[in-house]
Design a protein around this motif. Structure first.
Motif: not given
Length: 344
Positions: A218-236
Protein backbone atom coordinates in the motif's frame (compact mmCIF):
# COMPACT_ATOMS: atom_id res chain seq x y z
CA UNK A 1 9.58 15.31 13.14
CA UNK A 2 9.42 19.09 13.12
CA UNK A 3 9.26 20.35 9.54
CA UNK A 4 11.49 23.34 8.84
CA UNK A 5 10.56 25.30 5.72
CA UNK A 6 13.73 26.68 4.17
CA UNK A 7 13.32 28.66 0.97
CA UNK A 8 16.90 28.07 -0.05
CA UNK A 9 18.54 29.27 -3.22
CA UNK A 10 15.68 31.48 -4.37
CA UNK A 11 17.49 34.83 -4.17
CA UNK A 12 18.26 36.97 -7.18
CA UNK A 13 21.60 35.26 -7.68
CA UNK A 14 20.18 31.70 -7.66
CA UNK A 15 21.31 30.01 -10.88
CA UNK A 16 18.65 28.83 -13.31
CA UNK A 17 18.88 26.05 -15.83
CA UNK A 18 17.75 27.30 -19.24
CA UNK A 19 15.70 24.18 -19.86
CA UNK A 20 14.23 22.38 -16.86
CA UNK A 21 14.31 23.04 -13.14
CA UNK A 22 17.01 24.12 -10.71
CA UNK A 23 17.05 22.12 -7.48
CA UNK A 24 18.94 22.65 -4.23
CA UNK A 25 19.01 20.03 -1.48
CA UNK A 26 19.77 20.91 2.15
CA UNK A 27 20.87 17.73 3.92
CA UNK A 28 20.56 19.26 7.41
CA UNK A 29 16.83 19.96 7.05
CA UNK A 30 16.30 17.28 4.34
CA UNK A 31 14.63 19.95 2.19
CA UNK A 32 14.57 19.98 -1.61
CA UNK A 33 13.87 23.45 -3.06
CA UNK A 34 12.86 23.64 -6.72
CA UNK A 35 12.57 26.54 -9.13
CA UNK A 36 11.33 25.81 -12.65
CA UNK A 37 12.38 27.65 -15.80
CA UNK A 38 9.07 29.54 -15.56
CA UNK A 39 9.91 30.61 -11.97
CA UNK A 40 7.43 28.31 -10.19
CA UNK A 41 8.74 27.28 -6.76
CA UNK A 42 8.07 24.08 -4.79
CA UNK A 43 9.57 22.36 -1.76
CA UNK A 44 9.75 18.74 -0.64
CA UNK A 45 10.82 17.72 2.88
CA UNK A 46 11.88 14.13 3.64
CA UNK A 47 12.13 11.85 6.65
CA UNK A 48 15.45 10.10 7.19
CA UNK A 49 14.51 7.02 5.17
CA UNK A 50 13.30 8.99 2.15
CA UNK A 51 9.56 9.22 2.85
CA UNK A 52 8.04 12.63 2.08
CA UNK A 53 6.87 14.53 5.17
CA UNK A 54 6.43 17.97 3.58
CA UNK A 55 4.90 19.31 0.36
CA UNK A 56 4.89 23.09 -0.15
CA UNK A 57 3.78 25.27 -3.04
CA UNK A 58 6.06 28.20 -2.19
CA UNK A 59 4.29 30.69 -4.45
CA UNK A 60 0.67 29.94 -3.51
CA UNK A 61 0.83 28.82 0.14
CA UNK A 62 4.40 28.78 1.52
CA UNK A 63 3.34 28.02 5.11
CA UNK A 64 0.91 25.18 4.31
CA UNK A 65 2.22 21.63 4.46
CA UNK A 66 0.04 19.66 2.07
CA UNK A 67 1.02 16.40 3.77
CA UNK A 68 -1.75 15.74 6.28
CA UNK A 69 -1.68 15.33 10.02
CA UNK A 70 -1.12 11.93 11.54
CA UNK A 71 -3.82 9.27 11.27
CA UNK A 72 -3.05 7.87 14.72
CA UNK A 73 -1.38 10.84 16.41
CA UNK A 74 2.26 9.92 15.86
CA UNK A 75 5.07 10.88 13.55
CA UNK A 76 5.76 7.81 11.45
CA UNK A 77 2.42 7.77 9.63
CA UNK A 78 2.44 11.51 8.80
CA UNK A 79 4.59 10.78 5.79
CA UNK A 80 4.21 9.51 2.23
CA UNK A 81 5.53 5.97 2.37
CA UNK A 82 4.69 2.30 1.84
CA UNK A 83 3.09 -0.31 4.10
CA UNK A 84 3.06 -4.06 3.43
CA UNK A 85 0.09 -6.17 4.60
CA UNK A 86 -0.43 -9.92 4.68
CA UNK A 87 -3.76 -11.03 6.15
CA UNK A 88 -2.85 -14.74 6.22
CA UNK A 89 -0.61 -14.30 9.28
CA UNK A 90 -2.02 -12.91 12.53
CA UNK A 91 -0.06 -11.89 15.61
CA UNK A 92 -1.37 -11.44 19.13
CA UNK A 93 -3.38 -8.33 20.07
CA UNK A 94 -1.28 -5.30 20.91
CA UNK A 95 -1.88 -2.54 23.39
CA UNK A 96 -2.01 0.58 21.23
CA UNK A 97 -3.38 2.04 18.01
CA UNK A 98 -6.15 0.34 16.06
CA UNK A 99 -5.40 -3.21 17.32
CA UNK A 100 -4.73 -4.62 13.83
CA UNK A 101 -2.98 -7.99 14.15
CA UNK A 102 -2.25 -8.74 10.47
CA UNK A 103 1.40 -9.12 9.53
CA UNK A 104 2.41 -5.63 8.45
CA UNK A 105 5.47 -3.42 8.21
CA UNK A 106 5.81 0.27 7.35
CA UNK A 107 8.71 1.92 5.54
CA UNK A 108 9.71 4.65 8.01
CA UNK A 109 8.95 3.16 11.37
CA UNK A 110 6.55 2.08 14.05
CA UNK A 111 3.58 3.34 16.03
CA UNK A 112 4.58 6.19 18.37
CA UNK A 113 7.96 6.25 16.64
CA UNK A 114 9.31 3.65 19.07
CA UNK A 115 11.51 2.22 16.33
CA UNK A 116 12.30 3.80 12.97
CA UNK A 117 14.14 2.67 9.88
CA UNK A 118 17.91 2.68 9.60
CA UNK A 119 19.22 5.15 7.03
CA UNK A 120 21.77 3.38 4.83
CA UNK A 121 22.33 6.11 2.21
CA UNK A 122 21.33 9.79 2.15
CA UNK A 123 21.82 12.68 -0.31
CA UNK A 124 24.38 15.40 0.34
CA UNK A 125 23.79 19.15 0.29
CA UNK A 126 24.08 20.77 -3.12
CA UNK A 127 22.52 21.54 -6.48
CA UNK A 128 21.13 18.28 -7.79
CA UNK A 129 18.09 17.06 -9.68
CA UNK A 130 18.31 13.48 -8.41
CA UNK A 131 18.19 12.40 -4.75
CA UNK A 132 18.74 8.83 -3.54
CA UNK A 133 17.76 7.49 -0.11
CA UNK A 134 18.29 3.91 1.04
CA UNK A 135 16.94 2.49 4.29
CA UNK A 136 16.15 -0.73 6.12
CA UNK A 137 13.21 -1.52 8.41
CA UNK A 138 13.15 -4.60 10.67
CA UNK A 139 10.05 -3.99 12.80
CA UNK A 140 6.31 -4.50 12.63
CA UNK A 141 4.32 -1.26 12.61
CA UNK A 142 3.30 -2.20 16.16
CA UNK A 143 6.80 -2.96 17.34
CA UNK A 144 5.72 -5.09 20.30
CA UNK A 145 4.72 -7.69 17.70
CA UNK A 146 8.41 -8.13 16.85
CA UNK A 147 8.26 -11.01 19.35
CA UNK A 148 6.54 -12.94 16.54
CA UNK A 149 9.58 -12.54 14.30
CA UNK A 150 11.03 -9.45 12.67
CA UNK A 151 10.51 -8.49 9.02
CA UNK A 152 13.45 -7.31 6.91
CA UNK A 153 12.80 -4.86 4.06
CA UNK A 154 15.30 -2.61 2.29
CA UNK A 155 14.03 0.43 0.37
CA UNK A 156 15.77 2.58 -2.22
CA UNK A 157 14.00 5.81 -3.19
CA UNK A 158 15.32 7.72 -6.20
CA UNK A 159 13.65 11.11 -6.63
CA UNK A 160 14.08 12.94 -9.94
CA UNK A 161 12.99 16.56 -10.43
CA UNK A 162 11.14 16.95 -13.73
CA UNK A 163 11.12 20.04 -15.92
CA UNK A 164 7.72 21.24 -14.66
CA UNK A 165 8.71 20.95 -10.99
CA UNK A 166 7.01 17.61 -10.45
CA UNK A 167 9.01 14.87 -8.76
CA UNK A 168 9.26 11.28 -10.00
CA UNK A 169 9.82 8.57 -7.41
CA UNK A 170 11.43 5.35 -8.61
CA UNK A 171 11.33 3.00 -5.65
CA UNK A 172 12.63 -0.50 -5.12
CA UNK A 173 11.84 -2.61 -2.06
CA UNK A 174 13.75 -5.81 -1.32
CA UNK A 175 11.88 -8.33 0.85
CA UNK A 176 14.05 -10.78 2.73
CA UNK A 177 12.65 -13.94 4.43
CA UNK A 178 10.31 -13.27 7.35
CA UNK A 179 10.43 -16.02 9.98
CA UNK A 180 7.35 -16.07 12.23
CA UNK A 181 6.59 -17.79 15.50
CA UNK A 182 3.49 -18.18 17.65
CA UNK A 183 1.12 -16.81 15.03
CA UNK A 184 -2.21 -17.88 13.58
CA UNK A 185 -1.96 -18.94 9.93
CA UNK A 186 -5.04 -18.63 7.74
CA UNK A 187 -5.49 -20.97 4.75
CA UNK A 188 -8.08 -20.69 1.97
CA UNK A 189 -9.54 -24.09 0.99
CA UNK A 190 -11.45 -22.75 -2.01
CA UNK A 191 -14.63 -22.02 -0.08
CA UNK A 192 -13.66 -20.64 3.30
CA UNK A 193 -10.75 -19.66 5.52
CA UNK A 194 -9.30 -22.15 7.97
CA UNK A 195 -7.15 -20.83 10.82
CA UNK A 196 -4.62 -22.74 12.92
CA UNK A 197 -1.98 -21.78 15.46
CA UNK A 198 1.61 -22.22 14.29
CA UNK A 199 4.62 -22.36 16.57
CA UNK A 200 7.06 -21.65 13.75
CA UNK A 201 6.58 -20.76 10.08
CA UNK A 202 7.91 -18.54 7.29
CA UNK A 203 5.71 -15.89 5.69
CA UNK A 204 4.67 -16.80 2.16
CA UNK A 205 3.64 -13.75 0.13
CA UNK A 206 1.11 -15.29 -2.27
CA UNK A 207 -1.55 -12.99 -3.74
CA UNK A 208 -4.77 -15.02 -4.03
CA UNK A 209 -7.25 -12.68 -5.77
CA UNK A 210 -8.00 -9.01 -6.27
CA UNK A 211 -8.89 -7.51 -2.93
CA UNK A 212 -7.84 -10.54 -0.88
CA UNK A 213 -5.21 -8.53 1.08
CA UNK A 214 -3.10 -11.69 1.16
CA UNK A 215 -0.04 -9.89 -0.25
CA UNK A 216 -0.66 -6.19 -0.56
CA UNK A 217 1.74 -3.24 -0.90
CA UNK A 218 0.00 0.00 0.00
CA UNK A 219 1.16 3.52 -0.81
CA UNK A 220 0.25 5.67 2.18
CA UNK A 221 -0.30 9.22 0.84
CA UNK A 222 -1.94 11.37 3.54
CA UNK A 223 -2.90 14.86 2.35
CA UNK A 224 -4.26 17.84 4.28
CA UNK A 225 -8.03 17.87 3.99
CA UNK A 226 -8.41 21.49 5.13
CA UNK A 227 -6.37 22.66 2.12
CA UNK A 228 -7.40 19.85 -0.25
CA UNK A 229 -11.05 18.99 0.57
CA UNK A 230 -12.01 17.42 -2.78
CA UNK A 231 -10.86 14.39 -4.73
CA UNK A 232 -11.02 13.34 -8.35
CA UNK A 233 -9.29 11.13 -10.87
CA UNK A 234 -8.43 11.61 -14.54
CA UNK A 235 -11.81 10.07 -15.36
CA UNK A 236 -13.69 12.52 -13.14
CA UNK A 237 -15.10 12.55 -9.63
CA UNK A 238 -15.32 9.41 -7.54
CA UNK A 239 -17.32 9.35 -4.36
CA UNK A 240 -17.08 5.83 -2.94
CA UNK A 241 -14.79 5.60 0.04
CA UNK A 242 -12.54 2.83 1.22
CA UNK A 243 -11.19 -0.33 -0.35
CA UNK A 244 -13.04 -0.57 -3.67
CA UNK A 245 -9.95 -1.81 -5.57
CA UNK A 246 -10.48 0.21 -8.72
CA UNK A 247 -8.11 -0.59 -11.57
CA UNK A 248 -5.75 2.19 -12.71
CA UNK A 249 -7.38 2.23 -16.16
CA UNK A 250 -10.73 2.99 -14.52
CA UNK A 251 -9.24 6.18 -13.06
CA UNK A 252 -7.15 7.23 -16.05
CA UNK A 253 -3.78 6.86 -14.39
CA UNK A 254 -3.82 9.56 -11.72
CA UNK A 255 -5.81 10.84 -8.75
CA UNK A 256 -5.84 14.27 -7.15
CA UNK A 257 -6.80 15.96 -3.90
CA UNK A 258 -7.57 19.64 -4.43
CA UNK A 259 -9.13 22.86 -3.15
CA UNK A 260 -9.89 26.24 -4.68
CA UNK A 261 -6.23 27.21 -5.08
CA UNK A 262 -4.11 24.12 -4.45
CA UNK A 263 -3.86 20.55 -5.69
CA UNK A 264 -1.66 17.49 -5.30
CA UNK A 265 -1.87 14.65 -7.81
CA UNK A 266 -0.27 11.24 -7.60
CA UNK A 267 0.37 9.75 -11.05
CA UNK A 268 0.47 5.96 -11.01
CA UNK A 269 -0.08 5.23 -14.73
CA UNK A 270 -2.84 3.28 -16.41
CA UNK A 271 -0.88 0.44 -17.97
CA UNK A 272 -1.58 -3.09 -16.81
CA UNK A 273 0.79 -5.17 -18.83
CA UNK A 274 2.29 -7.58 -16.34
CA UNK A 275 3.33 -10.86 -17.96
CA UNK A 276 5.28 -12.20 -14.99
CA UNK A 277 4.31 -15.26 -12.92
CA UNK A 278 3.81 -13.06 -9.83
CA UNK A 279 0.24 -11.80 -10.48
CA UNK A 280 1.19 -8.13 -10.18
CA UNK A 281 -1.95 -5.98 -10.09
CA UNK A 282 -2.23 -2.24 -9.49
CA UNK A 283 -5.27 -1.26 -7.45
CA UNK A 284 -6.48 2.08 -6.15
CA UNK A 285 -8.33 2.89 -2.95
CA UNK A 286 -9.72 6.19 -1.76
CA UNK A 287 -10.05 7.05 1.90
CA UNK A 288 -11.41 10.31 3.29
CA UNK A 289 -11.01 10.80 7.04
CA UNK A 290 -12.65 14.13 7.96
CA UNK A 291 -12.24 13.42 11.67
CA UNK A 292 -8.47 13.37 11.12
CA UNK A 293 -8.41 16.18 8.51
CA UNK A 294 -6.98 13.76 5.94
CA UNK A 295 -7.61 12.89 2.34
CA UNK A 296 -5.69 9.71 1.60
CA UNK A 297 -4.95 8.48 -1.93
CA UNK A 298 -3.76 4.89 -1.98
CA UNK A 299 -2.44 3.41 -5.23
CA UNK A 300 -1.44 -0.08 -4.16
CA UNK A 301 0.02 -3.27 -5.58
CA UNK A 302 -1.23 -6.80 -5.02
CA UNK A 303 1.41 -9.33 -5.91
CA UNK A 304 3.18 -12.56 -5.12
CA UNK A 305 6.50 -11.55 -3.58
CA UNK A 306 9.11 -14.31 -3.26
CA UNK A 307 11.87 -14.18 -0.64
CA UNK A 308 14.89 -12.11 -1.79
CA UNK A 309 12.80 -10.52 -4.57
CA UNK A 310 12.53 -6.79 -5.26
CA UNK A 311 9.36 -4.83 -6.01
CA UNK A 312 9.96 -1.92 -8.39
CA UNK A 313 7.43 0.91 -8.65
CA UNK A 314 7.25 4.44 -10.07
CA UNK A 315 5.02 7.32 -8.92
CA UNK A 316 5.01 11.02 -9.85
CA UNK A 317 3.93 13.78 -7.46
CA UNK A 318 2.49 16.96 -8.98
CA UNK A 319 1.77 20.16 -7.02
CA UNK A 320 0.20 23.44 -8.07
CA UNK A 321 -3.07 25.09 -9.04
CA UNK A 322 -5.85 22.55 -9.81
CA UNK A 323 -6.25 23.21 -13.54
CA UNK A 324 -2.49 23.30 -14.05
CA UNK A 325 -1.99 20.08 -12.05
CA UNK A 326 -4.66 18.34 -14.15
CA UNK A 327 -2.87 19.27 -17.36
CA UNK A 328 0.55 18.28 -16.07
CA UNK A 329 -0.68 14.96 -14.65
CA UNK A 330 -2.27 14.08 -17.99
CA UNK A 331 1.05 14.69 -19.76
CA UNK A 332 2.99 12.58 -17.25
CA UNK A 333 0.76 9.49 -17.14
CA UNK A 334 2.56 7.76 -20.00
CA UNK A 335 5.91 8.11 -18.17
CA UNK A 336 4.92 5.72 -15.39
CA UNK A 337 5.78 2.07 -16.13
CA UNK A 338 3.88 -0.85 -14.71
CA UNK A 339 5.34 -2.17 -11.41
CA UNK A 340 7.22 -5.43 -11.47
CA UNK A 341 8.77 -8.06 -9.25
CA UNK A 342 12.44 -8.77 -9.92
CA UNK A 343 13.84 -12.12 -8.80
CA UNK A 344 17.59 -12.70 -8.79
Amino acid sequence: MAVVVVVAGFGVAAPLIAQGADSIYNAETRTLSIRTATNRRFQYVFNKGGAICGLYDVDIAPETNLVGDSFQGETTDRVIQWTYWNSRYLGSPHDSGDKDVRANVTMEGCFHGKFTCDALESPKTGHQNVLTFRSQITHWFYAELDRHGRPDFETTCRYEVLEDGSVKLERTVLRRPWDLRDVVVRTWDGKQWDAAASEKTVLVADHLWRGSMTSYFENWIPLRRTALPYQRSARGTFTEDGYKFWKPQDLGGWAMAFGEKLAVAVVFGEKETDQSPHQVQVVFNRLDLPQHQLNILLPGIETDWPDHATLRQTLIFVMGEPTEVTQRANRLTSQVPFPRIEVK
